[in-house]
Design an enzyme around this catalytic site. Structure first.
Site, PDB file in Angstrom:
ATOM      1  CG  HIS A   1      -1.694  -1.222   1.467  1.00 53.56           C
ATOM      2  ND1 HIS A   1      -2.975  -1.429   1.003  1.00 53.56           N
ATOM      3  CD2 HIS A   1      -1.338  -2.369   2.104  1.00 53.56           C
ATOM      4  CE1 HIS A   1      -3.380  -2.636   1.368  1.00 53.56           C
ATOM      5  NE2 HIS A   1      -2.400  -3.238   2.028  1.00 53.56           N
TER       6      HIS A   1
ATOM      7  CB  SER B   1      12.881  22.023 -16.343  1.00 51.40           C
ATOM      8  OG  SER B   1      12.132  23.217 -16.417  1.00 51.40           O
TER       9      SER B   1
ATOM     10  CE  LYS C   1      11.736  19.012 -11.908  1.00 47.88           C
ATOM     11  NZ  LYS C   1      10.468  19.366 -12.534  1.00 47.88           N
TER      12      LYS C   1
END
Ligand code: ARG
Length: 465
Positions: free
Chosen positions: A163, A284, A290
């Site tokens: 989970h 980016s 990034k």
């Protein structure tokens, strides 16, 4: 410019009117089935040999046809094939038209007793067979890299999740091999798909069979097929091999996208478990800091594309009447695109894994003592307490630690004994991630011996297949 008037097209004998411009474009498949040029020529050479065996072609005509077809193939290979955009409807008509220009009247005998309905099946199956063999090799490469990285990373422990919540410690190698295990299943299934792709429809005619006694066994063998398609009506209607490829690929892509998703998460600053190499990342245009895992995002995204192709083509196939219908042409584009996509995704995944930086320290830092709560329960199981009780006891310990604001390993023995008098000094040994992992040493578990056995099994599978 208007296309050639219908009477002048390959099949135009019974036509008087011209074909509509847009209809010609709508109908043509050469723009995409030209990738099948080589398979189409192979099929025609074999067909010509079979016609020679029936004395429909003379030695001289066979020679002319074979050398002519080889010339056509060379033109495609060298990018010199000039497409007649007004009359070349598909790869079969284009090749035959060009052959006629090169060798003259003998070319007109090649299509004796043959239909494009069988030809397209032969071409697609030959082409797909070759591509799937390549993909099988690529998958083996991916499995080998997974095994090698698992071996190298054997000592590294990480949180195992269910989970997406921290559950129990596992080896990073075990996590990696969990994905490799899915991929091994894909490779095993692929072999079954390849078997059924390799069934030769040549010699079935347009739908009813061949009236000249053409040697179907010979042709299948000559083209390297594993079997001869058993029913002419079915053979010209049969794109089950395309459905199988698309569905097989859908599951493979589901597996690759799950691996991609894990790696995308693991490469975030929040996890920091891995770093995708520059070679498989992009930046980016706005934010200088990034570095994005585009390789993995594209794999995840392309899984949807392949699944769409699978369900899309199956919808085209549904409710088709017996034998050939033009709807079947809709099988060609998804097959070609899906194979290209899958081939790229497998190779990119291999590259990402081969160059991945594995941050063992970050994984270790993410391990928390509460992940050993099951081991605490198991400690009492070994002292004879039924598991359902030990589960509650361990739960009470977790709660107590939470209330005290400490980790479960920091609770004094006195506190533990208040919950169960069976706790003794040796409970301290339980709070050891390495020990927890090594206890899971049964087949398929996360201990080093189990992981090494998995690695050996994958290496052996790759070597044997
Ligand atoms: N391009 C066609 C296809 O992909 C080839 C077969 C054409 N047959 C026909 N009867 N028009 O299905």
């Amino acid at each position: 410019m208007a296309p050639t008037s219908a009477p002048a097209l390959l099949w135009g004998g019974r036509f008087t009117g011209a074909i509509d411009d847009l209809m010609f474009q709508f109908n043509e498949s050469l723009s995409f089935d030209k990738v099948l040029y080589k398979a189409d020529i192979q099929g025609s050479i074999t067909w010509a040999k079979a016609l020679r065996k029936l004395d429909i072609l003379s030695d001289e005509e066979l020679h002319q046809i074979v050398t002519g077809l080889q010339q056509v193939e060379k033109e495609w290979e060298e990018g010199k094939f000039v497409i007649n955009t007004k009359s070349d409807e598909d790869i079969h008509t284009a090749n035959e038209r060009r052959l006629g220009e090169l060798i003259g009247p003998a070319a007109g005998k090649l299509h004796t007793g043959r239909s494009r309905n069988e030809q397209v099946g032969v071409d697609m199956r030959l082409w797909a067979g070759e591509q799937l063999a390549d993909i099988a090799e690529a998958l083996k490469g991916l499995l080998s890299v997974s095994a090698a990285r698992a071996k190298e990373a054997l000592p590294i422990l990480m949180p195992g999740y269910t989970h997406l919540q921290r559950a129990q410690p596992v080896r990073f190698s075990h996590w990696l091999l969990s994905h490799a295990t899915f991929l091994k299943g894909d490779l095993q299934r692929l072999e079954g798909v390849r078997e059924r792709v390799s069934s030769c429809p040549l010699g079935v005619g347009a739908l009813a069979g061949n009236p000249f006694g053409i040697d179907r066994e010979f042709m299948a063998k000559d083209l390297g097929f594993r079997s001869v398609h058993p029913n002419s009506l079915c053979a010209v209607a049969d794109r089950d091999f395309v459905v199988e490829i698309l569905q097989w690929a859908s599951l493979l892509m589901a597996h690759l996208s799950r691996l991609a998703e894990d790696l995308i998460l693991f490469s975030t600053a929040e996890y920091g478990f891995v770093q995708v190499a520059d070679a498989y990342s992009t930046g980016s245009s706005l934010m200088p800091q990034k570095k994005n895992p585009d390789s993995l995002e594209l794999i995840r995204g392309k899984a949807g594309r392949v699944m769409g192709q699978a369900s899309g083509f199956l919808a085209s196939l549904k409710s088709l009447p017996t034998s050939y219908n033009k709807d079947l042409q809709e099988s060609v584009e998804p097959m070609i695109d899906c194979i290209k996509t899958v081939s790229n995704c497998v190779r990119i995944t291999q590259g990402v894994l081969a160059t991945l930086t594995i941050n063992g320290d970050k994984m270790k830092a993410a391990l928390t003592d509460d992940m050993l709560a099951t081991d605490v329960a198991d400690y009492l199981v070994r002292k004879g307490v039924p598991f359902r009780q030990t589960h509650h006891i361990a739960g009470a310990i977790v709660r107590k630690a939470e209330q005290a604001g400490v980790s479960i390993s920091a609770l004094p023995l006195k506190d533990l004994r208040e919950i169960s008098p069976l706790f003794e000094e040796d409970v301290a040994q339980v709070f050891d991630f390495e020990r927890s992992v090594e206890q899971r040493s049964t087949y398929g578990g996360t201990s080093s011996s189990s992981v090494l056995a998995q690695i050996a099994a994958i290496e052996e599978f790759v070597a044997k297949n």
